[in-house]
Design a protein around this motif. Sequence first.
Motif, PDB file in Angstrom:
ATOM      1  N   GLY A 117      -5.423  -5.082   7.253  1.00  0.00           N
ATOM      2  CA  GLY A 117      -5.729  -3.955   6.383  1.00  0.00           C
ATOM      3  C   GLY A 117      -4.511  -3.121   6.056  1.00  0.00           C
ATOM      4  O   GLY A 117      -3.543  -3.075   6.831  1.00  0.00           O
ATOM      5  N   ILE A 118      -4.579  -2.456   4.904  1.00  0.00           N
ATOM      6  CA  ILE A 118      -3.476  -1.582   4.484  1.00  0.00           C
ATOM      7  C   ILE A 118      -4.080  -0.378   3.762  1.00  0.00           C
ATOM      8  O   ILE A 118      -5.041  -0.514   3.007  1.00  0.00           O
ATOM      9  N   LEU A 119      -3.504   0.793   3.999  1.00  0.00           N
ATOM     10  CA  LEU A 119      -4.067   2.028   3.477  1.00  0.00           C
ATOM     11  C   LEU A 119      -3.549   2.321   2.071  1.00  0.00           C
ATOM     12  O   LEU A 119      -2.347   2.284   1.816  1.00  0.00           O
ATOM     13  N   ILE A 120      -4.491   2.645   1.193  1.00  0.00           N
ATOM     14  CA  ILE A 120      -4.185   3.158  -0.145  1.00  0.00           C
ATOM     15  C   ILE A 120      -4.742   4.572  -0.225  1.00  0.00           C
ATOM     16  O   ILE A 120      -5.939   4.782   0.020  1.00  0.00           O
ATOM     17  N   THR A 121      -3.880   5.512  -0.569  1.00  0.00           N
ATOM     18  CA  THR A 121      -4.314   6.899  -0.731  1.00  0.00           C
ATOM     19  C   THR A 121      -4.022   7.331  -2.157  1.00  0.00           C
ATOM     20  O   THR A 121      -2.877   7.269  -2.610  1.00  0.00           O
ATOM     21  N   VAL A 122      -5.061   7.744  -2.861  1.00  0.00           N
ATOM     22  CA  VAL A 122      -4.908   8.223  -4.239  1.00  0.00           C
ATOM     23  C   VAL A 122      -5.137   9.728  -4.224  1.00  0.00           C
ATOM     24  O   VAL A 122      -6.259  10.195  -4.034  1.00  0.00           O
ATOM     25  N   SER A 123      -4.060  10.454  -4.413  1.00  0.00           N
ATOM     26  CA  SER A 123      -4.145  11.908  -4.303  1.00  0.00           C
ATOM     27  C   SER A 123      -2.979  12.553  -5.023  1.00  0.00           C
ATOM     28  O   SER A 123      -1.883  11.992  -5.093  1.00  0.00           O
ATOM     29  N   SER A 124      -3.236  13.747  -5.556  1.00  0.00           N
ATOM     30  CA  SER A 124      -2.164  14.501  -6.187  1.00  0.00           C
ATOM     31  C   SER A 124      -1.521  15.474  -5.197  1.00  0.00           C
ATOM     32  O   SER A 124      -0.583  16.184  -5.542  1.00  0.00           O
ATOM     33  N   PHE A 168     -11.377  -6.519   0.002  1.00  0.00           N
ATOM     34  CA  PHE A 168     -12.438  -5.603   0.401  1.00  0.00           C
ATOM     35  C   PHE A 168     -11.799  -4.263   0.731  1.00  0.00           C
ATOM     36  O   PHE A 168     -10.583  -4.182   0.935  1.00  0.00           O
ATOM     37  N   ARG A 169     -12.591  -3.220   0.795  1.00  0.00           N
ATOM     38  CA  ARG A 169     -12.041  -1.921   1.163  1.00  0.00           C
ATOM     39  C   ARG A 169     -13.060  -1.134   1.976  1.00  0.00           C
ATOM     40  O   ARG A 169     -14.272  -1.334   1.852  1.00  0.00           O
ATOM     41  N   GLN A 170     -12.525  -0.234   2.787  1.00  0.00           N
ATOM     42  CA  GLN A 170     -13.381   0.612   3.602  1.00  0.00           C
ATOM     43  C   GLN A 170     -12.828   2.024   3.611  1.00  0.00           C
ATOM     44  O   GLN A 170     -11.708   2.261   4.082  1.00  0.00           O
ATOM     45  N   ALA A 171     -13.608   2.922   3.060  1.00  0.00           N
ATOM     46  CA  ALA A 171     -13.249   4.338   3.049  1.00  0.00           C
ATOM     47  C   ALA A 171     -13.761   4.990   4.328  1.00  0.00           C
ATOM     48  O   ALA A 171     -14.707   4.496   4.945  1.00  0.00           O
ATOM     49  N   PRO A 172     -13.160   6.105   4.728  1.00  0.00           N
ATOM     50  CA  PRO A 172     -13.612   6.782   5.952  1.00  0.00           C
ATOM     51  C   PRO A 172     -15.092   7.104   5.911  1.00  0.00           C
ATOM     52  O   PRO A 172     -15.594   7.657   4.928  1.00  0.00           O
ATOM     53  N   GLY A 173     -15.795   6.708   6.958  1.00  0.00           N
ATOM     54  CA  GLY A 173     -17.213   7.005   7.056  1.00  0.00           C
ATOM     55  C   GLY A 173     -18.119   6.133   6.216  1.00  0.00           C
ATOM     56  O   GLY A 173     -19.328   6.373   6.154  1.00  0.00           O
ATOM     57  N   LYS A 174     -17.541   5.124   5.577  1.00  0.00           N
ATOM     58  CA  LYS A 174     -18.345   4.243   4.718  1.00  0.00           C
ATOM     59  C   LYS A 174     -18.247   2.799   5.192  1.00  0.00           C
ATOM     60  O   LYS A 174     -17.339   2.432   5.937  1.00  0.00           O
ATOM     61  N   LYS A 224      -8.136   6.057  -8.948  1.00  0.00           N
ATOM     62  CA  LYS A 224      -8.908   7.286  -8.805  1.00  0.00           C
ATOM     63  C   LYS A 224      -8.933   7.693  -7.329  1.00  0.00           C
ATOM     64  O   LYS A 224      -8.780   6.839  -6.446  1.00  0.00           O
ATOM     65  N   PRO A 225      -9.167   8.953  -7.050  1.00  0.00           N
ATOM     66  CA  PRO A 225      -9.266   9.372  -5.645  1.00  0.00           C
ATOM     67  C   PRO A 225     -10.309   8.571  -4.864  1.00  0.00           C
ATOM     68  O   PRO A 225     -10.121   8.298  -3.669  1.00  0.00           O
ATOM     69  N   GLU A 226     -11.373   8.179  -5.523  1.00  0.00           N
ATOM     70  CA  GLU A 226     -12.411   7.404  -4.828  1.00  0.00           C
ATOM     71  C   GLU A 226     -11.989   5.971  -4.499  1.00  0.00           C
ATOM     72  O   GLU A 226     -12.723   5.251  -3.826  1.00  0.00           O
ATOM     73  N   ASP A 227     -10.812   5.557  -4.955  1.00  0.00           N
ATOM     74  CA  ASP A 227     -10.267   4.258  -4.557  1.00  0.00           C
ATOM     75  C   ASP A 227      -9.548   4.345  -3.214  1.00  0.00           C
ATOM     76  O   ASP A 227      -9.129   3.312  -2.672  1.00  0.00           O
ATOM     77  N   THR A 228      -9.396   5.538  -2.689  1.00  0.00           N
ATOM     78  CA  THR A 228      -8.752   5.710  -1.388  1.00  0.00           C
ATOM     79  C   THR A 228      -9.532   4.981  -0.309  1.00  0.00           C
ATOM     80  O   THR A 228     -10.740   5.189  -0.148  1.00  0.00           O
ATOM     81  N   ALA A 229      -8.843   4.105   0.416  1.00  0.00           N
ATOM     82  CA  ALA A 229      -9.495   3.298   1.448  1.00  0.00           C
ATOM     83  C   ALA A 229      -8.456   2.416   2.130  1.00  0.00           C
ATOM     84  O   ALA A 229      -7.314   2.301   1.658  1.00  0.00           O
ATOM     85  N   VAL A 230      -8.871   1.799   3.209  1.00  0.00           N
ATOM     86  CA  VAL A 230      -8.101   0.698   3.780  1.00  0.00           C
ATOM     87  C   VAL A 230      -8.549  -0.576   3.076  1.00  0.00           C
ATOM     88  O   VAL A 230      -9.751  -0.854   3.003  1.00  0.00           O
ATOM     89  N   TYR A 231      -7.597  -1.307   2.540  1.00  0.00           N
ATOM     90  CA  TYR A 231      -7.876  -2.523   1.788  1.00  0.00           C
ATOM     91  C   TYR A 231      -7.559  -3.742   2.661  1.00  0.00           C
ATOM     92  O   TYR A 231      -6.499  -3.811   3.291  1.00  0.00           O
ATOM     93  N   TYR A 232      -8.487  -4.678   2.668  1.00  0.00           N
ATOM     94  CA  TYR A 232      -8.352  -5.899   3.447  1.00  0.00           C
ATOM     95  C   TYR A 232      -8.423  -7.117   2.530  1.00  0.00           C
ATOM     96  O   TYR A 232      -9.236  -7.145   1.608  1.00  0.00           O
ATOM     97  N   CYS A 233      -7.591  -8.121   2.810  1.00  0.00           N
ATOM     98  CA  CYS A 233      -7.808  -9.393   2.156  1.00  0.00           C
ATOM     99  C   CYS A 233      -8.431 -10.350   3.171  1.00  0.00           C
ATOM    100  O   CYS A 233      -8.282 -10.166   4.383  1.00  0.00           O
ATOM    101  N   GLY A 287       0.801  -1.215   0.000  1.00  0.00           N
ATOM    102  CA  GLY A 287       0.000   0.000   0.000  1.00  0.00           C
ATOM    103  C   GLY A 287       0.830   1.259   0.000  1.00  0.00           C
ATOM    104  O   GLY A 287       2.060   1.212  -0.015  1.00  0.00           O
ATOM    105  N   GLY A 288       0.135   2.404  -0.003  1.00  0.00           N
ATOM    106  CA  GLY A 288       0.837   3.671   0.051  1.00  0.00           C
ATOM    107  C   GLY A 288       0.098   4.771  -0.664  1.00  0.00           C
ATOM    108  O   GLY A 288      -1.105   4.675  -0.923  1.00  0.00           O
TER     109      GLY A 288
END
Length: 130
Positions: A123-130, A40-46, A90-99, A9-10
């Motif tokens: 879980g591992i965090l993926i952040t998509v951002s410029s 699976f993934r979980q974004a903040p507040g979702k 995409k930015p909307e892919d930002t989330a903690v990803y779990y296998c 991740g990263g």
Amino acid sequence: QLQLVESGGGLVQPGGSLRLSCAASGFTLDDYADYAIGWFRQAPGKEREAVSCISSSGGSTNYADSVKGRFTISRLNAKNTVYLQMNSLKPEDTAVYYCAADYVGGSSGCRLDRRYFEVWGQGILITVSS
């Protein structure tokens, strides 16, 4: 004790790529081949949502509509590892990803539903951002 550990991740820019790995321990090679593996993934507040899964043999895969054509799941049973190649992020892919692992025995296919998965990684965090 069965354990799953995610890595890879990263932070990545929009349009970039990452490959996640999910390494299993505590499984014999025969046992691991009885499990379908999902991401699976979980974004903040979702709520946690399904991303993709792969059958125990690797011959069948499923993807959420939001990642079809961009993400590819694969597995190497000899290494007790599943991979998730993520392209065109995409930015909307930002989330903690779990296998997670779903015991399916000799069944083919995989169930893209978190209720069936018994063993989870941390879980591992993926952040998509410029």
